[in-house]
Design an enzyme around this catalytic site. Structure first.
Site, mmCIF file in Angstrom:
data_model
loop_
_atom_site.group_PDB
_atom_site.id
_atom_site.type_symbol
_atom_site.label_atom_id
_atom_site.label_comp_id
_atom_site.label_asym_id
_atom_site.label_seq_id
_atom_site.Cartn_x
_atom_site.Cartn_y
_atom_site.Cartn_z
ATOM 1 N N SER A 199 -17.107 65.535 114.590
ATOM 2 C CA SER A 199 -15.786 65.956 114.861
ATOM 3 C C SER A 199 -15.044 64.880 115.460
ATOM 4 O O SER A 199 -14.573 65.191 116.638
ATOM 5 C CB SER A 199 -15.834 67.268 115.692
ATOM 6 O OG SER A 199 -16.562 66.935 116.944
ATOM 7 N N HIS A 231 -21.496 70.763 113.805
ATOM 8 C CA HIS A 231 -22.744 70.298 114.212
ATOM 9 C C HIS A 231 -23.714 71.059 113.482
ATOM 10 O O HIS A 231 -25.003 71.038 114.005
ATOM 11 C CB HIS A 231 -22.907 70.047 115.849
ATOM 12 C CG HIS A 231 -22.189 69.242 116.181
ATOM 13 N ND1 HIS A 231 -21.749 69.030 117.604
ATOM 14 C CD2 HIS A 231 -21.191 68.052 115.735
ATOM 15 C CE1 HIS A 231 -21.172 68.105 117.789
ATOM 16 N NE2 HIS A 231 -20.623 67.462 116.577
ATOM 17 N N GLN A 264 -18.354 75.051 119.049
ATOM 18 C CA GLN A 264 -19.012 73.905 118.401
ATOM 19 C C GLN A 264 -20.357 73.855 119.511
ATOM 20 O O GLN A 264 -21.352 73.568 119.073
ATOM 21 C CB GLN A 264 -18.273 72.500 118.460
ATOM 22 C CG GLN A 264 -19.042 71.244 118.182
ATOM 23 C CD GLN A 264 -18.493 69.900 118.048
ATOM 24 O OE1 GLN A 264 -17.585 69.705 116.964
ATOM 25 N NE2 GLN A 264 -18.398 69.138 119.066
ATOM 26 N N GLU A 265 -20.033 73.891 120.787
ATOM 27 C CA GLU A 265 -21.254 73.693 121.728
ATOM 28 C C GLU A 265 -20.929 74.637 122.909
ATOM 29 O O GLU A 265 -19.784 75.022 123.441
ATOM 30 C CB GLU A 265 -20.897 72.207 122.498
ATOM 31 C CG GLU A 265 -20.984 71.032 121.289
ATOM 32 C CD GLU A 265 -20.791 69.781 121.861
ATOM 33 O OE1 GLU A 265 -20.700 69.472 122.924
ATOM 34 O OE2 GLU A 265 -20.148 68.995 120.869
ATOM 35 N N GLU A 325 -26.942 68.020 117.683
ATOM 36 C CA GLU A 325 -27.326 67.638 119.289
ATOM 37 C C GLU A 325 -28.439 68.146 119.827
ATOM 38 O O GLU A 325 -28.675 68.197 120.981
ATOM 39 C CB GLU A 325 -25.887 67.684 119.961
ATOM 40 C CG GLU A 325 -24.751 66.841 119.508
ATOM 41 C CD GLU A 325 -23.534 66.987 120.275
ATOM 42 O OE1 GLU A 325 -23.514 67.841 121.409
ATOM 43 O OE2 GLU A 325 -22.441 66.165 120.006
ATOM 44 N N ASP A 364 -17.621 73.678 124.357
ATOM 45 C CA ASP A 364 -16.632 72.476 123.892
ATOM 46 C C ASP A 364 -16.219 73.400 122.637
ATOM 47 O O ASP A 364 -17.070 73.602 121.557
ATOM 48 C CB ASP A 364 -17.419 71.377 123.546
ATOM 49 C CG ASP A 364 -16.521 70.222 122.516
ATOM 50 O OD1 ASP A 364 -15.368 70.516 122.327
ATOM 51 O OD2 ASP A 364 -16.939 69.336 122.251
ATOM 52 N N GLU A 403 -14.013 72.465 126.880
ATOM 53 C CA GLU A 403 -13.612 71.010 126.217
ATOM 54 C C GLU A 403 -12.713 71.376 125.009
ATOM 55 O O GLU A 403 -13.104 72.414 124.376
ATOM 56 C CB GLU A 403 -14.846 70.216 126.139
ATOM 57 C CG GLU A 403 -14.432 68.634 125.178
ATOM 58 C CD GLU A 403 -15.853 68.156 125.137
ATOM 59 O OE1 GLU A 403 -16.689 68.588 126.017
ATOM 60 O OE2 GLU A 403 -15.855 67.316 124.118
ATOM 61 N N ASP A 459 -11.103 65.775 124.789
ATOM 62 C CA ASP A 459 -11.899 64.852 124.415
ATOM 63 C C ASP A 459 -10.957 64.414 122.904
ATOM 64 O O ASP A 459 -10.480 63.274 123.045
ATOM 65 C CB ASP A 459 -13.237 65.737 123.761
ATOM 66 C CG ASP A 459 -14.056 64.933 122.884
ATOM 67 O OD1 ASP A 459 -13.749 63.447 122.502
ATOM 68 O OD2 ASP A 459 -15.166 65.400 122.061
ATOM 69 N N LYS A 465 -16.068 58.447 125.610
ATOM 70 C CA LYS A 465 -16.730 57.918 124.620
ATOM 71 C C LYS A 465 -16.566 56.502 124.196
ATOM 72 O O LYS A 465 -15.371 56.531 123.382
ATOM 73 C CB LYS A 465 -16.655 58.761 123.266
ATOM 74 C CG LYS A 465 -17.353 60.118 123.664
ATOM 75 C CD LYS A 465 -16.934 61.068 122.122
ATOM 76 C CE LYS A 465 -17.434 62.358 122.235
ATOM 77 N NZ LYS A 465 -16.740 63.156 121.248
ATOM 78 N N HIS A 503 -22.337 61.493 124.767
ATOM 79 C CA HIS A 503 -22.896 60.945 123.671
ATOM 80 C C HIS A 503 -22.075 61.388 122.654
ATOM 81 O O HIS A 503 -21.054 61.964 122.753
ATOM 82 C CB HIS A 503 -24.469 61.666 123.291
ATOM 83 C CG HIS A 503 -24.200 63.004 123.470
ATOM 84 N ND1 HIS A 503 -25.251 63.673 123.143
ATOM 85 C CD2 HIS A 503 -23.345 63.835 123.591
ATOM 86 C CE1 HIS A 503 -24.954 65.262 123.176
ATOM 87 N NE2 HIS A 503 -23.800 65.293 123.489
ATOM 88 N N ARG A 504 -22.474 61.033 121.464
ATOM 89 C CA ARG A 504 -21.872 61.391 120.071
ATOM 90 C C ARG A 504 -22.802 62.521 119.507
ATOM 91 O O ARG A 504 -24.185 62.043 119.590
ATOM 92 C CB ARG A 504 -21.391 60.441 119.201
ATOM 93 C CG ARG A 504 -20.526 59.322 119.775
ATOM 94 C CD ARG A 504 -19.162 59.427 119.808
ATOM 95 N NE ARG A 504 -18.384 60.313 118.922
ATOM 96 C CZ ARG A 504 -17.252 60.128 118.546
ATOM 97 N NH1 ARG A 504 -16.455 58.879 118.717
ATOM 98 N NH2 ARG A 504 -16.387 61.133 117.919
ATOM 99 N N SER A 505 -22.571 63.177 118.229
ATOM 100 C CA SER A 505 -23.369 63.930 117.554
ATOM 101 C C SER A 505 -24.338 63.046 116.894
ATOM 102 O O SER A 505 -25.468 63.401 116.748
ATOM 103 C CB SER A 505 -22.536 64.951 116.836
ATOM 104 O OG SER A 505 -21.635 64.405 115.894
ATOM 105 N N LYS A 536 -22.751 64.184 129.467
ATOM 106 C CA LYS A 536 -22.973 65.157 128.582
ATOM 107 C C LYS A 536 -23.732 64.169 127.303
ATOM 108 O O LYS A 536 -23.407 63.336 126.829
ATOM 109 C CB LYS A 536 -21.954 65.540 127.859
ATOM 110 C CG LYS A 536 -21.665 66.416 126.754
ATOM 111 C CD LYS A 536 -20.154 66.841 126.356
ATOM 112 C CE LYS A 536 -20.223 67.553 124.988
ATOM 113 N NZ LYS A 536 -18.910 67.735 124.290
HETATM 114 P P1 PGA Z 1 -18.629 64.214 117.634
HETATM 115 O O1 PGA Z 1 -18.118 65.090 118.899
HETATM 116 O O2 PGA Z 1 -19.257 64.872 116.720
HETATM 117 O O3 PGA Z 1 -17.269 63.309 117.202
HETATM 118 O O4 PGA Z 1 -19.478 63.217 118.387
HETATM 119 C C1 PGA Z 1 -18.947 65.727 119.762
HETATM 120 C C2 PGA Z 1 -18.007 66.206 120.685
HETATM 121 O O5 PGA Z 1 -16.887 66.850 120.128
HETATM 122 O O6 PGA Z 1 -18.001 66.335 121.897
HETATM 123 ZN ZN ZN Z 2 -15.958 67.282 121.914
#
Ligand code: PGA
Ligand code: ZN
Length: 419
Positions: free
Chosen positions: A45, A150, A159-160, A203, A239, A283, A309, A334, A362-364, A385
């Protein structure tokens, strides 16, 4: 130290695979006295304003350009001069978004050089970047349940769902508490009348077919249970990754589990959840262009980190805009959103100067690299995170445990006051 031992003698790259099985770039840097390597993570994302990961032609073109244009310029530079290295990358690229050499190439070089400098000097990476007086570890902020981009169909829109052991006395105690919440949530999910076979998202968070409402309820229960067991405060947050829900044409946030929401309704929905569940962290509750909406939410939310973010993408200019409009009180860092260590540090410094809480993330799509642990400490981020389970997530957690042990009696947890 032998003279010249931090001078770069060799720079090479290859492609390896990340946690989603996608190819990513890995760079290796050799000095006479040291060695560093780094592989870039990848987002699912991604924010619209992030630097470009790879040039037109993709990763194979990036490899070619690294070999022809980047590596020859690195040879002979001093690895301890991080600013010179990062400015060299910006100069070679010549664009403002790394679209010629690729932001992920810049990231991998920047990190590999820093590591090569630290091994040449014989000190840990975080000390090389911030000095020997640095001793504060971040609280872990871990993803326990989720959906969005994710996970698969039927998982929550949000998402989280993230937990943090804010009452822990050490990083180890905190990391263990997060793991316990993750496990407890599994048993709660198993008691629900839903098909659940232990499936996890990108994740490492549980990714069952579940409504957002039910997700809030179960996460809250798991947090409460474990908080009682361990005897200290654990809080949770979300998030929303709202840019993934936002439909620009119709001007609404599209949810699969519930009614779609106009921007004003989205703000009310989030404010409602913050007060109902005492969320300490939210977030990207709004899409990545809505600075005003973020400002309204930040003004109205009580005792909660409102974190950008996709809104800021670790970019100092985006953060300046946010400061002017009073959007958010926290931001995600990031480094591959901007490509370099120095670029990320500039954003962190401005954030701290203006009272924004920087959260290293981190990233996914991740690799098993552990640099993130060192950078989070070096940058003085009070929260990190980086997931709870999954080899590529636990690699960072384990490195933080090692650093805590290395610091011994001098180790401290960050100072973070919310509510
Ligand atoms: P990402 O995003 O999938 O771009 O790493 C994770 C997030 O939104 O924090
Ligand atoms: Zn995010």
């Amino acid at each position: 130290m032998a003279e010249g031992s931090t001078i770069i003698e060799e720079a090479r790259c290859r492609t390896v695979f990340d946690s989603r099985g996608n190819e990513t770039i890995e760079v290796e840097i050799e000095t006479l006295g040291g060695f560093g390597s780094a592989a870039a993570p990848a987002g699912a994302s991604k924010g619209r304003w992030e630097v470009v990961s790879y040039p037109p032609g993709g990763i194979s073109e990036a490899v070619k350009r690294f070999r022809e244009q980047v590596a020859p310029e690195l040879i002979g530079l001093d690895a301890i001069q991080q600013e010179t290295i990062d400015r060299t990358l910006i100069r070679i690229d010549g664009t403002d978004n790394f679209s010629r050499i690729g932001g992920n190439v810049a990231y991998a070089v920047s990190l590999a050089v820093a590591e090569a400098a630290s091994t040449s000097l014989g000190i840990p990476l975080f000390q090389h970047l911030s000095g020997t007086l640095t001793r504060r570890l971040p609280f872990p902020l871990g993803n326990i349940l989720g959906g969005g981009k994710h996970a698969g169909k039927g998982a929550p829109d949000i998402q989280e769902f993230l937990v943090s052991p804010l009452g822990a006395k050490s990083f180890r105690e905190g990391a263990l508490a997060n793991i316990r919440v993750h496990k407890t949530l599994r048993s709660l999910l198993e008691k629900e009348d839903i098909p659940f076979f232990g499936g996890r998202g990108d994740e490492g968070a549980w990714a069952p077919a579940l409504s957002n409402e039910k997700a809030f309820e179960l996460v809250s229960k798991a947090v409460e249970l474990v908080s009682e067991e361990v005897g200290f405060k654990i809080r949770f947050g979300i998030d929303v990754a709202s840019s993934s829900l936002w439909d620009e044409k119709s001007g609404v946030y599209v949810y699969h589990h519930e009614r779609s929401k106009m921007p004003g309704e989205q703000i009310d929905y989030i404010l409602g959840k913050i007060s109902e569940y005492k969320l300490f962290y939210v977030e990207d509750p709004l899409h990545e262009e809505d600075f005003e909406g973020f400002a309204e939410l930040t003004r109205k939310a009580k005792d909660c980190l409102i974190c950008g973010d996709d809104l800021f993408v670790t970019n100092v200019h985006r953060l300046k805009k946010g400061i002017e409009s009073k959007s958010c009180n926290a931001l995600i860092i990031k480094p591959n959103q901007v490509g370099t260590i120095i670029g990320s540090k500039e954003t962190v410094d401005l954030a701290k100067a203006r009272g924004y809480v920087p959260i290293f993330s981190h990233r996914s799509g991740e690799t098993t690299d552990t640099h993130l642990a060192h950078l989070a400490i070096a940058f003085g981020c009070p929260l990190v995170k980086t997931g709870i389970l999954g080899g590529e997530r636990i690699a960072k957690i384990n490195e933080l445990l090692r650093i805590e042990e290395f610091l011994g009696e001098e180790a401290r947890l960050a100072e973070l006051r919310i509510g």
